[in-house]
Design an enzyme around this catalytic site. Structure first.
Site, PDB file in Angstrom:
ATOM      1  N   SER A 125     -19.526  50.340 -54.195  1.00 50.24           N
ATOM      2  CA  SER A 125     -19.721  49.646 -55.467  1.00 50.24           C
ATOM      3  C   SER A 125     -21.208  49.584 -55.756  1.00 50.24           C
ATOM      4  O   SER A 125     -22.034  49.708 -54.840  1.00 50.24           O
ATOM      5  CB  SER A 125     -19.157  48.217 -55.378  1.00 50.24           C
ATOM      6  OG  SER A 125     -19.560  47.429 -56.481  1.00 50.24           O
ATOM      7  N   TYR A 138     -18.772  39.674 -51.302  1.00 48.41           N
ATOM      8  CA  TYR A 138     -18.292  41.007 -51.667  1.00 48.41           C
ATOM      9  C   TYR A 138     -19.412  42.030 -51.502  1.00 48.41           C
ATOM     10  O   TYR A 138     -19.213  43.103 -50.910  1.00 48.41           O
ATOM     11  CB  TYR A 138     -17.769  41.014 -53.109  1.00 48.41           C
ATOM     12  CG  TYR A 138     -17.287  42.371 -53.553  1.00 48.41           C
ATOM     13  CD1 TYR A 138     -16.109  42.909 -53.054  1.00 48.41           C
ATOM     14  CD2 TYR A 138     -18.035  43.129 -54.462  1.00 48.41           C
ATOM     15  CE1 TYR A 138     -15.666  44.175 -53.446  1.00 48.41           C
ATOM     16  CE2 TYR A 138     -17.596  44.392 -54.860  1.00 48.41           C
ATOM     17  CZ  TYR A 138     -16.419  44.899 -54.354  1.00 48.41           C
ATOM     18  OH  TYR A 138     -15.989  46.159 -54.739  1.00 48.41           O
TER      19      TYR A 138
END
Length: 264
Positions: A125, A138
């Protein structure tokens, strides 16, 4: 044609990658925790797989047979300030996003090494390069995946195994719907949460693109041996990662605040 095993195919990038790779003529093994979630996928094989579980991983690999490429896509998100996210929930996040990917890599690498070829695509990501408020855990899981992948790139490249990191920005998937949130509905962080909501629209200037763009990047990484280690996907990911590479910490934060009108 390659035999490609993809984790986390029930929704989002994994499902889109299964469709794209099948269209390109590859033999796709789609997996998910709930096998019923794959019923409508037209792929070579559908197998139940929980990447958190050693027994499930071993059974899935036995059922799939040798694979030429692995796409580590299974994962989920947890939102909230560092102060408020329960450590047990953060551990679960790392179990899937980090150790799940590692578990799959360790399962497929020996056979790939013996054959002298193979591809592993780890879906990271933009958060694996730049952490954001309320997304620290995250981001931490994706930073870890990036570091592990960078090391594996050197270790396994020697044996003919390619490692790639696909780094999406904001895309229209059900990912955020499945993310847990903690400590954002009341003081002292509700103001921050309100300020950070929909920050992606300030970067994208409109609707989020669909997951097919990321699926194409994953498929290209499987097919092309000139794919770089890291592949940012999406205009926002490219912008953020390029800007971060050019600036020191203070300058990047100042630029981020000015661009987003962020005053917390």
């Amino acid at each position: 044609m390659a035999r490609v095993l993809i984790t986390g195919c029930s929704t989002g990038f994994g499902r889109a990658a299964a469709v794209e790779l099948t269209k390109r003529g590859h033999d796709v093994v789609a997996t998910a925790r709930r096998l019923s979630a794959l019923d409508d996928l037209d792929v070579a094989d559908r197998i139940a797989l929980d990447v958190d579980d050693d027994v499930s991983v071993a059974a899935a690999l036995a059922a799939s047979g040798p694979v030429d490429a692995l796409v580590n896509n299974a994962g989920f998100g947890v939102n909230g300030p560092i102060e408020c996210v329960p450590i047990e929930r953060a551990k679960q996040l790392f179990e899937t996003n980090v150790w799940g990917a590692v578990r799959m890599m360790q399962a497929v690498v020996p056979a790939m090494r013996e054959r002298g070829r193979g591809v592993i695509v780890n879906v990271s990501s933009v958060a694996g390069r730049v952490a954001t408020p309320l997304g620290g855990f995250y981001a931490g899981s994706k930073f870890a995946l990036e570091g592990i992948s960078e090391a594996a790139h050197i270790e396994l490249g020697h044996f003919g195994i390619r490692i790639h990191l696909v780094e999406p920005g904001f895309f229209e998937t059900s990912f955020s719907d499945n993310a847990s949130g903690f400590g954002v509905d009341g003081p002292p962080y509700d103001e921050l949460a309100a300020m950070w909501t929909n920050v992606d629209s300030k970067l994208l200037g409109g609707a989020r693109p669909g997951p097919e763009v990321v699926a194409a990047a994953i498929a290209d990484a499987v097919e092309r041996d000139d794919t770089p280690l890291r592949v940012p996907v999406g205009a926002d990911a490219e912008l953020v990662i390029a800007t971060r590479a050019q600036l020191d910490d203070a300058a990047f934060e100042a630029t981020m605040r000015a661009t987003l009108g962020f005053t917390w």
